[in-house]
Enzyme design. Structure first.
Site, mmCIF file in Angstrom:
data_model
loop_
_atom_site.group_PDB
_atom_site.id
_atom_site.type_symbol
_atom_site.label_atom_id
_atom_site.label_comp_id
_atom_site.label_asym_id
_atom_site.label_seq_id
_atom_site.Cartn_x
_atom_site.Cartn_y
_atom_site.Cartn_z
ATOM 1 N N GLY A 709 35.288 7.577 -5.103
ATOM 2 C CA GLY A 709 34.458 7.409 -6.289
ATOM 3 C C GLY A 709 33.284 6.493 -6.034
ATOM 4 O O GLY A 709 33.240 5.756 -5.051
ATOM 5 N N GLY A 711 30.332 3.878 -8.209
ATOM 6 C CA GLY A 711 30.062 3.171 -9.448
ATOM 7 C C GLY A 711 28.674 2.583 -9.440
ATOM 8 O O GLY A 711 27.856 2.849 -8.540
ATOM 9 N N GLY A 714 28.505 0.149 -6.264
ATOM 10 C CA GLY A 714 28.979 0.484 -4.932
ATOM 11 C C GLY A 714 29.874 1.697 -4.911
ATOM 12 O O GLY A 714 29.936 2.470 -5.871
ATOM 13 N N ASP A 838 32.978 -4.322 -20.322
ATOM 14 C CA ASP A 838 32.720 -2.942 -19.873
ATOM 15 C C ASP A 838 33.979 -2.089 -19.970
ATOM 16 O O ASP A 838 34.390 -1.459 -18.992
ATOM 17 C CB ASP A 838 32.180 -2.956 -18.442
ATOM 18 C CG ASP A 838 31.367 -1.696 -18.116
ATOM 19 O OD1 ASP A 838 31.013 -0.962 -19.052
ATOM 20 O OD2 ASP A 838 31.104 -1.457 -16.938
#
Length: 1013
Positions: A709, A711, A714, A838
């Site tokens: 994945g 983000g 990074g 978040d």
């Protein structure tokens, strides 16, 4: 003449070319119009659908090579939330439509009737509503119609009967009403018919008996009544026959099935009113894999010749009247030894008697569920039970078993649920129970166990429920054993002979909801550490020898509903703080030595909710208590004025002193912070040090095959480090991104000093240089095999680590609870509260046991003074913190970050989990938001807005049986409404109006309890 013919052929060829070109242009225009509606106007969706490619090369489009016309449209597993445009009807050469799990809404357009070449129509797993358009009758070539998992309504169209080409008809999990139209009996080619989980009723039409090619018939989860028509026994090709959860009757069903369906693989008729005996002819069904007849009225012995069912995997016969309480009732178990593929054996709630023998250990090694509770089984638990090494659930409760728990049980290391309550078992709880580290629920109550609780139980760190009440256990409740079980929700040890103090380590159980320690011989005072158990709803300590004052901190346990301290030696006054317990519905302080004034307000104003008997020195309170008035203290007013002056002076002096100390502290802290180097982070927080080279090797050089994945700051790679036995996730910061270094420091510091079951565990961090001399920063976490919640909710197939896990309602409630527990810990249980800033699905990781872990603390902020959550304790912020769609509105107006801001984001998260819709969905425009969208849904409309996957009944998702389909649907609908209300309450626009995290936990627990029952 030849020239004329050649000229005419040339003209015809040119005319055909023009016609083909025009037809192709028609398909292209139709596709572009379809895209606009299909993707809800999202220009980023379907990027290949543009002028640079011929439309036959567009994603999901297949064309006829000669005519260049669209013949197939295949688009799956996307989150668009659009509609089907009428232009679909212009693709007149279409033969196959696969538009599955793309969150389609709206109705099926009637223009679909123009597709006369259409053979396959698959629109399953969407949110389509309305009726099936009658114009579809023109699609006479259709042989495959699959519309399952939608919200379609109306009656099952009788005109289906004219579509004689049909081989597959699936309209399960919708809201169809009425009866099965007899015209379906005309579909002589039909092989599979699925009508499960609708609202169909009446009798099953005998016309289905004419479907000679039928091999799959699923009618479960409806309201069918009467008997199964005898004509259905003519369907000799049937392999799957399911009529579960209806209101069917009859006493010959089991007798007829073996003769009628020789190729039967799955037979399920549970949850009806069938009667009759268990015929030996069942053993002739050599292909049988699933056999479910639970929750009916079958009786007599279970056939002892089932050994020929070599493919049997599930044998489910609970809630019947099998057996007579005699020795031979369990003989059928001997024959099941030959069923080497058996996985689930459930025979609870019958009248089965007899003694268990070691033969039980010879059952299939694949067996993971063995449930035989609520029968009349006697004897001892055989040592052979230890051979069933893959058992996850063992249920033997409510029988007449005696003797000790065998030592061999320690071999069942995959055990999750162990229920032995209400038997005659005795002896000590064996030390080997500590080997069962996967245990989540243990029920040992109402037996004759003695001795102490084994200290090895502390190894079972995943325990959620432990009940050993009504035994002869003694000694001290071990101080550390339960302290390790930080996920414990319920602990019940009442009616034993425990002595000593209430363990202070119980304060570690921040998720503890129920604590029953009554009717023991406990001494000492209530430990102050219990103040950390903020999730407590029931605290019962009556009939012990506890003394001292009733601690005032009980008034801070705002979730308390039941508090019973009666029959002890409490003295002093009743703390006024108990007035704060808004949910308290039962308070019993009787038979103590309390004195002084009884408070007024809260529970003390409800005469039926409180009991204060035999406390002779109490006074005051509401008049209904009939207590004497409290004496007036002399000079009381003068003292009050004097006290007020003192308080003012102390506060003024204290304010100056605090300001001075704060100034010095901040100065020293900043001076120290300048000296702190990121290279010392691993040592500072006690991590194992790792180098760039080790991380490079662990991730195969940060190869794309290891990438799981990306983000905002990074990329994350899967890897294997020699320091850790399990796979790890390595988050490599992109230092070119503005704020990445700051995010690295924030995340290391935030996670470095906090530990919680539902927070992503940081294993170590690395701040170094790579092989090219460039700065390198990385954080190493536990690897989560099920990926992020965003992947699970939206099933983004482009994610390399996406899974096939489809979250049901119970799992989503559990995940919501996990995140709530994490937030409660961050906001309330730390010296310096942490505001995450978040909260969103991509920052919630799910492990292989579907436990959620909150991660990505790159934006986290510390709030000084965890004890205070007022605005004065908020952290300042010069920039908006969070992700669009989840940012609370006050942040956009320049407000400081706060715990209430996290609650807003959490509320949006819940609504996304409920609806399957992102807050940034293009449907949310012109004043419509995800919050408003859900708030507008009433109780009757809740099923119209939720993710269609949540409408599958919980009992089916988890293999449990319910007695009433109507009750089950009502419970699920009620739980969906409750879940929606929590999300709405958390995402209110005004911060002070948002639901608190403690109330969220309380409400989610209530939903979970309803679903479980």
């Amino acid at each position: 003449m030849v020239s004329l013919i050649m000229f005419l052929l040339s003209i015809a060829s040119q005319t055909l070319a023009v016609h083909v070109a025009l037809s192709s242009e028609t398909d292209k225009i139709a596709l572009l119009a379809l895209k606009d509606k299909l993707t809800n106007g999202n220009h980023d969706a379907l990027p290949s659908w543009n002028e640079s490619l011929h439309f036959c090369e567009w994603q999901g489009v297949t064309c006829n090579r000669r005519r260049m016309r669209v013949t197939a449209l295949i688009l799956q597993n996307q989150y668009w939330g659009g509609t089907l445009a009428p232009s679909l009807g212009n693709l007149t050469f279409l033969k196959a439509i696969f538009l599955t799990n793309i969150h389609l809404r709206g109705e099926i357009p009637r223009e679909i009737g123009h597709l006369k070449r259409l053979q396959i129509l698959d629109l399953k797993q969407n949110n389509l509503h309305g009726q099936i358009p009658m114009q579809m009758i023109n699609c006479s070539s259709l042989y495959w119609i699959i519309l399952t998992y939608n919200n379609l309504t109306g009656k099952v169209p009788s005109w289906f009967g004219s579509m004689v080409q049909l081989t597959h008809l699936g309209i399960a999990v919708n809201s169809f009403v009425g009866s099965i139209p007899p015209s379906l009996g005309n579909l002589s080619s039909l092989e599979q018919l699925s009508l499960t989980y609708n609202h169909l009723g009446g009798s099953i039409t005998p016309a289905l008996g004419r479907l000679s090619n039928l091999n799959f018939l699923a009618l479960g989860g409806n309201k069918f009544s009467g008997q199964v028509p005898y004509s259905l026994y003519n369907l000799s090709n049937i392999q799957v026959f399911s009529v579960t959860d209806n209101q069917l009757v009859g006493n010959t069903l089991l007798l007829n099935i073996p003769m009628a369906f020789p190729y039967l693989r799955e037979f399920t008729c549970g949850g009806n009113r069938f009667t009759g005996t268990f015929p030996s002819s069942i053993s002739n069904l050599s292909e049988l894999q699933v056999f479910d007849i639970g929750d009916n009225g079958f009786h007599g012995p279970i056939s002892p010749n089932l050994g020929s069912l070599h493919k049997l995997q599930i044998f489910f016969v609970p809630f019947n009247r099998f057996g007579s309480g005699r020795a031979y009732d369990l003989d059928f178990l001997f024959s099941l030894v030959n069923c080497t593929q058996l996985q689930k054996l459930v025979i609870e709630e019958n009248y089965l008697g007899g003694v268990l023998t070691d033969t039980i250990g010879n059952l299939s090694n694949n067996l993971d569920i063995l449930v035989m509770g609520s029968n009349q089984i006697s004897g001892k638990i055989p040592e052979g039970i230890g051979k069933l090494i893959n058992l996850k659930t063992l249920g033997m409760e409510r029988n007449s078993l005696e003797g000790i728990i065998p030592y061999s049980i320690g071999k069942l290391k995959n055990m999750v649920r162990l229920t032995l309550q209400e038997n005659k078992l005795y002896g000590k709880i064996p030390l080997v129970i500590g080997n069962l580290t996967m245990l989540s629920e243990v029920q040992l109550y109402s037996n004759k166990f003695e001795g102490i609780i084994p200290f090895t139980l502390g190894n079972c760190t995943k325990m959620e429920i432990f009940s050993a009440h009504e035994n002869n256990l003694s000694g001290n409740i071990p101080n550390q054993t339960f302290g390790y079980q930080q996920g414990l929700i319920a602990l019940s040890l009442f009616s034993n002979s425990f002595t000593g103090l209430i363990p202070s380590e119980l304060g570690n159980l921040i998720h503890l909801s129920v604590l029953y320690l009554q009717e023991n011989k406990l001494i000492g005072e209530i430990p102050m550490e219990l103040s950390a158990c903020s999730a407590l709803t029931e605290l019962v300590l009556e009939s012990n020898l506890i003394h001292g004052s009733i601690p005032s901190f009980l008034g801070s346990l705002l979730s308390l509903e039941i508090l019973d301290l009666s029959n002890n030696n409490f003295s002093s006054t009743i703390p006024h703080e108990l007035v704060n317990l808004k949910f308290l519905s039962m308070l019993n302080l009787s038979f103590n030595h309390l004195s002084g004034e009884v408070p007024e307000g809260g529970v003390f104003n409800n005469i039926t909710a409180i009991s204060l008997f035999r406390n002779k020195d109490l006074c005051g309170g509401i008049p209904q208590l009939n207590l004497s008035a409290c004496p007036m203290l002399p000079l009381q007013k003068k003292h009050k004025r004097s006290l007020k002056k003192r308080v003012i002076l102390i506060m003024a002096f204290g304010g100056v002193l605090i300001s001075f100390v704060a100034f010095i502290s901040i100065y020293l802290f900043k001076k120290k912070a300048k000296k702190l180097s990121t290279t010392s982070l691993a040592l500072q927080y006690g991590y194992v040090k790792v180098s760039y080279g080790e991380l490079h090797q662990a991730t195969n050089g940060f190869s794309s095959s290891n990438l799981v994945g990306t983000g905002s700051f990074g990329s994350v790679y899967r890897g294997n480090l020699v320091h850790f036995k399990r796979p790890v996730a390595v988050k490599v910061l992109n230092l070119q991104t503005h704020g990445a270094s700051k995010s690295f420091m924030a995340e290391c510091k935030a996670l470095g000093k906090i530990k919680h079951r539902n927070l992503l565990s940081i294993l170590t961090c690395c701040s170094s240089v790579d092989y090219n001399g460039n700065d390198f920063k990385a954080i190493v976490f536990d690897f989560m095999s099920n990926g992020s919640l965003e992947t699970l909710l939206h099933n983004r197939i482009e994610d390399s680590e996406s899974t096939n896990l489809s979250l049901n309602l119970m799992q989503r409630v559990n995940i919501a609870l996990d995140v709530a527990f994490a937030l409660d810990y961050l906001h309330s249980d730390l010296e310096e509260a942490v505001v995450h800033c978040d909260i969103k699905p991509s920052n919630i990781l799910v492990d292989d046991e579907v436990v959620a872990h909150l991660g990505d603390f790159g934006l986290a902020r510390l709030v000084h003074g965890a004890a205070s959550r007022s605005s004065s304790g908020q952290a300042t912020s010069s920039t908006i913190k969070g992700t669009v769609g989840y940012i609370p509105p006050e942040y956009g107006a320049g407000a400081s970050v706060s715990a209430e801001g996290d609650m807003y984001s959490y509320g949006i998260l819940l609504l996304e989990m409920l609806t399957g819709k992102k807050p940034t969905d293009t449907m949310f425009a012109e004043g419509l938001s995800l919050h408003n969208f859900c708030n507008a849904a009433t109780l009757e409309r809740i099923t119209e807005i939720v993710d269609s996957r949540l409408l599958i009944p919980i009992a089916k998702q988890e293999g449990r049986r319910v007695t009433s389909q109507q009750n089950m649907e009502g419970t699920i609908q009620e739980c969906l409404v409750s879940f929606a209300k929590i999300g709405i309450a958390c995402s209110e626009e005004v911060p002070t109006q948002r639901m608190s995290i403690k109330n969220v936990i309380k409400e989610l627990h209530a939903i979970k309890q309803k679903l479980f029952l």
